[in-house]
Design a protein around this motif. Structure first.
Motif, short mmCIF file in Angstrom:
data_model
loop_
_atom_site.label_atom_id
_atom_site.label_comp_id
_atom_site.label_asym_id
_atom_site.label_seq_id
_atom_site.Cartn_x
_atom_site.Cartn_y
_atom_site.Cartn_z
N ILE A 134 0.89 -1.17 0.00
CA ILE A 134 0.00 0.00 0.00
C ILE A 134 0.92 1.20 0.00
O ILE A 134 1.79 1.32 0.86
CB ILE A 134 -0.86 0.04 1.28
N GLU B 204 -5.23 5.67 0.75
CA GLU B 204 -5.73 4.31 0.48
C GLU B 204 -5.91 3.54 1.79
O GLU B 204 -6.92 2.88 2.03
CB GLU B 204 -4.71 3.58 -0.41
N GLN C 244 -8.84 4.82 3.96
CA GLN C 244 -10.12 4.37 3.45
C GLN C 244 -10.39 2.91 3.83
O GLN C 244 -11.51 2.51 4.09
CB GLN C 244 -10.16 4.50 1.94
#
Ligand SMILES: Nc1ncnc2c1ncn2[C@@H]1O[C@H](COP(=O)(O)OP(=O)(O)OP(=O)(O)O)[C@@H](O)[C@H]1O
Ligand SMILES: [Mg+2]
Length: 357
Positions: free
Chosen positions: A102, A107, A110
């Motif tokens: 990641i 991101e 979320q």
């Protein structure tokens, strides 16, 4: 989304721990220095990649160890599982979802929305506006997908204007127009968000504090009736002297008052804790309502500053959010009766976590 299994290795005083959690209420008890805050820290590292106490992750690795690892099995609203891993080693941080890296904080946020109520939460009313903007934008980010790109665009334009102020009028004007376009959109998002937070906040404040004279007011950071580029043009000379832009969404704030006076002057410490909790929990509720995906709320030392009656009221509001709750307390006696909720209970002693059955 909730955390179903949490595995921790070499995080502060926790050498190794594994917890199977409920999607509702989870309670962690333990004496001072047993490792309660450390457990919440592990959640926070997973959900944000950051510690909530320190910017230096090498202090979070257990002394004399080289690698800090946290792993979680996440339960999605769809019933499916995902595996999220965090590792900190040799000054490098790595986050992986189902084995894939990641790269962006957005991101991650979320994926696992984490909210925290602890001693630092008082900063929301005690300190300057930046904490409150961060709070506000966390909420908007989670319910309005376009918020983040617009915010990035605005910040970039503002930096460019600040740089252009000393160089070129033409460039400055160009960036002022760019700022104005995204400022209006940002203001629209923030304003709409505060409008939807308002009734939830008022209801929780009334339930927990029993008063109806506490207000929350959103300030845009400039007179939003006027296009921002006009205001920037009028203030250009002054801004050039200062070297930065004095007006715009970067100056937004939330103002809390009781009976017309600043809330921090008119509320006791316990009342301030409940006010902050009403805000955070209003946000948790909005997140659930608008995305259908409840987040995880961490509450460190829930009974600190609260008498048993107010602690019970806070617990009631917490439970109503539908979020996964991870609550710490020094001992179960300090907690309201939550036996109806069938919570998962854990006890920590010298960094060892045991489920209480
Ligand atoms: N890097 C580290 N390595 C080993 N132990 C550490 C490290 N950092 C902190 N500790 C220890 O971890 C212990 C647990 O701290 P933690 O803040 O989790 O306690 P707590 O249960 O929340 O206590 P309190 O009730 O006082 O808030 C402390 O004794 C602290 O000294
Ligand atoms: Mg603690």
């Amino acid at each position: 989304m909730s955390v179903e299994i949490l595995k921790i290795s070499h995080c502060r005083n926790i050498e190794s721990a594994q917890l199977t959690l409920k999607s509702g209420l989870n309670i962690i008890t333990g004496a001072n220095a047993s490792g309660k805050t450390t457990l919440l820290e592990a959640f926070n590292l997973l959900g944000t990649g950051r510690s909530f106490r320190t910017s230096r992750l090498n202090h979070v690795i257990q002394a004399e160890q080289s690698t800090l690892t946290i792993f979680a099995q996440l339960r999605l609203a769809s019933g499916l599982n995902q595996k999220l891993g965090f590792q900190y080693k040799e000054g490098k941080r790595q986050l992986r979802l189902d084995g894939n890296p990641i790269h962006s904080g957005a991101e991650l946020a979320q994926l696992l929305p984490i909210q925290l109520i602890n001693q630092q939460s008082f900063d929301l009313i005690d300190q300057g506006p930046s904490q409150r903007r961060k709070f506000l934008d966390w909420g908007v980010f989670h319910v309005e997908q376009s918020f983040y790109p617009v915010w990035q665009r605005y910040m970039r334009a503002m930096k460019q204007r600040n740089a252009a102020l000393r160089q070129s009028i033409k460039q400055t004007q160009h960036w002022e127009k760019e700022m104005a376009a995204s400022a209006a959109t940002l203001h629209g998002y923030r304003h709409a968000y505060v409008e939807s937070l308002q009734p939830l906040f008022t209801a929780s404040v009334s339930e927990m504090l029993g008063c109806d004279d506490i207000t929350m007011q959103y300030r845009a950071g400039w007179d939003a009736e006027i296009p921002l580029n006009e205001l920037l043009a009028t203030n250009r000379d002054k801004d050039r002297e200062l070297g930065y832009s004095r007006y715009g969404p970067q100056r937004a704030d939330l103002v809390f008052k009781r009976d017309g006076a600043p809330a921090r002057e008119r509320l006791s410490r316990g009342q301030q804790k409940l006010l902050v909790s009403a805000l955070v929990l209003g946000q948790a509720q909005l997140l659930t309502n608008s995305t259908g995906k409840p987040g995880t709320v961490l509450i460190d030392d829930i009974s600190a500053e609260l008498d048993s009656n107010h602690c019970a009221k806070l617990m009631k509001v917490l439970l109503a959010t539908g979020s996964q709750l991870v609550v710490t307390a020094i001992s179960p006696e300090r907690l309201p009766d939550v036996s109806n909720e069938n919570p998962a209970m854990f006890h920590v002693e010298h960094g060892e976590v045991k489920e209480v059955v």
